[in-house]
Design an enzyme around this catalytic site. Structure first.
Site, PDB file in Angstrom:
ATOM      1  N   ARG A 239       0.848  -1.182   0.000  1.00  0.00           N
ATOM      2  CA  ARG A 239       0.000   0.000   0.000  1.00  0.00           C
ATOM      3  C   ARG A 239       0.888   1.239   0.000  1.00  0.00           C
ATOM      4  NH1 ARG A 239      -3.270  -3.041  -1.388  1.00  0.00           N
ATOM      5  NH2 ARG A 239      -5.405  -3.385  -0.629  1.00  0.00           N
ATOM      6  N   ASP A 263       4.708  -0.368  -7.033  1.00  0.00           N
ATOM      7  CA  ASP A 263       3.435  -0.707  -7.676  1.00  0.00           C
ATOM      8  C   ASP A 263       2.293   0.057  -7.019  1.00  0.00           C
ATOM      9  OD1 ASP A 263       1.847  -2.335  -9.545  1.00  0.00           O
ATOM     10  OD2 ASP A 263       1.035  -3.264  -7.727  1.00  0.00           O
ATOM     11  N   GLU A 268      -2.468   7.456  -4.792  1.00  0.00           N
ATOM     12  CA  GLU A 268      -2.636   6.904  -6.136  1.00  0.00           C
ATOM     13  C   GLU A 268      -4.067   6.984  -6.647  1.00  0.00           C
ATOM     14  OE1 GLU A 268      -3.315   2.155  -5.562  1.00  0.00           O
ATOM     15  OE2 GLU A 268      -1.322   2.897  -5.101  1.00  0.00           O
ATOM     16  N   HIS A 310      -0.547  -0.275  -9.589  1.00  0.00           N
ATOM     17  CA  HIS A 310      -1.228  -1.165  -8.632  1.00  0.00           C
ATOM     18  C   HIS A 310      -1.777  -2.405  -9.343  1.00  0.00           C
ATOM     19  CE1 HIS A 310      -3.563  -1.184  -4.561  1.00  0.00           C
ATOM     20  NE2 HIS A 310      -3.239  -2.409  -4.935  1.00  0.00           N
TER      21      HIS A 310
END
Length: 342
Positions: A239, A263, A268, A310
């Protein structure tokens, strides 16, 4: 169907929110096999579409967009009693508020191999400067201008969080012959556990695999990033909020860190999955600019930083796990029990 899908009674129905095309196809394939009627939408839950859940006590939601309290209240008023999030993390909604108004929240497990494989890929890309190499190759520039890469067997990798995914990462790292250090509040993997400070100061690569909650937000803050070994690489497939992004950027700018492979990025929601199905709309600042995009752009401009949207979890195996386990968790909650309506 796996063992989870056995001995389940026929059910009333589920509304599945935030479904991209492949998730929608899986719901339409798997729900009938489990005796469940399913209503599928690409939209995330909101006040405006809470009526899509009317008549269905259970809903399944994506992790890709936040669900605010107003949407939760609208869903409760529509009769929802159980919310299954198709993710391990639950930080995209206020679980305490949901339960306070009568909505039980459940998460799902899925193949840890999806994220573990991706973590190793990002790690290797960062160690071999793959970003700059591939970008130049796209321009037909094949000169060997990059610094030599590093081999994992010569390095120490620190794994923070040794649950299912962290343990799967450790298992893969053994095959590369590197030294592995681990840190967790509940040690359980076959690994060498050390204090967090020792892990940070000794590791050439640090990879994060803990959930995001108030106790772990900015786990890597400015002080802890300063404790990292000079030239270390930070990998995050968990996260974004685990890392203080401003401090990370400063450490990359000044050369203290050797790189990062991310990622997930703090904020985000304003940069990833905002325009496509299930994206939940753009989160904008006061000037109307999508929040998070400036942050992503700054990191993307760095030659030693790999950014992806993600997507570590996203394999065919993991998606099937998510959808099936989400349906089964609704069934286990008892969506056919009329006594709940009292």
């Amino acid at each position: 169907m796996g063992a989870l899908a056995t001995a389940i009674t026929p059910a009333q129905g589920i509304t599945a929110y935030g479904c991209v095309e492949d998730e929608a196809a899986l719901f339409r394939e798997l729900a009938p096999r489990l005796g469940v009627a399913v209503r599928v939408t690409e939209e995330p839950p909101s006040v405006a579409n809470a009526e899509l859940a009317a008549g269905n006590r259970c809903i399944s939601v994506s992790h890709r967009s936040p669900i605010d309290d107003a949407a939760l209240l609208a869903l409760r008023r529509a009769g929802v009693g159980f919310l299954s999030t198709r993710s391990i993390g639950q930080n995209h909604l206020d679980v305490a508020y949901a339960e306070r108004i009568g909505i039980t929240v459940g998460n799902v497990a899925y193949s840890p191999d999806s994220v573990a494989d991706y973590t190793l890929m990002l790690m290797l890309m960062a160690l071999r400067d793959a970003k700059s190499l591939l970008r130049r190759a796209d321009l037909h520039d094949y000169a060997l201008r990059d610094r030599p890469g590093r081999e994992l067997r010569d390095l120490t990798v620190g794994v923070i969080g040794t649950g299912r995914i962290g343990s799967a990462v450790i298992a893969r790292l053994r095959g590369f012959g590197c030294r592995v250090l681990a840190h967790d509040t509940l040690p359980g993997a076959d690994a060498t556990y050390v204090a967090l400070e020792a892990l940070l100061s000794q590791s050439d690569v640090v990879t994060l695999h803990v959930p995001l909650d108030p106790s772990t937000r900015h786990l890597l803050d400015g002080d802890r990033i300063a404790q990292l070994k000079p030239g270390a690489i930070v990998v995050n497939t968990s996260r974004g909020g685990l890392v203080d992004t401003a401090a990370l950027v400063d450490a990359l700018d000044c050369g203290h860190l050797g790189g990062a492979a991310l990622d997930v990025i703090e904020g985000e929601q304003g940069a990833f999955h905002v325009d496509g199905p299930g994206g939940g709309g753009q989160v904008r600042d006061a000037g109307g600019v999508p929040r998070g995009r400036d942050l992503v752009a700054r990191l993307q401009a760095m030659p030693n930083v790999v950014v992806s949207p993600h997507t570590a979890y996203r394999t065919d195996h993991a998606l099937r796990d998510m959808v099936e386990h989400s349906i089964v968790s609704c069934l286990n909650f008892g969506i056919g029990d009329a006594a709940w309506l009292a």
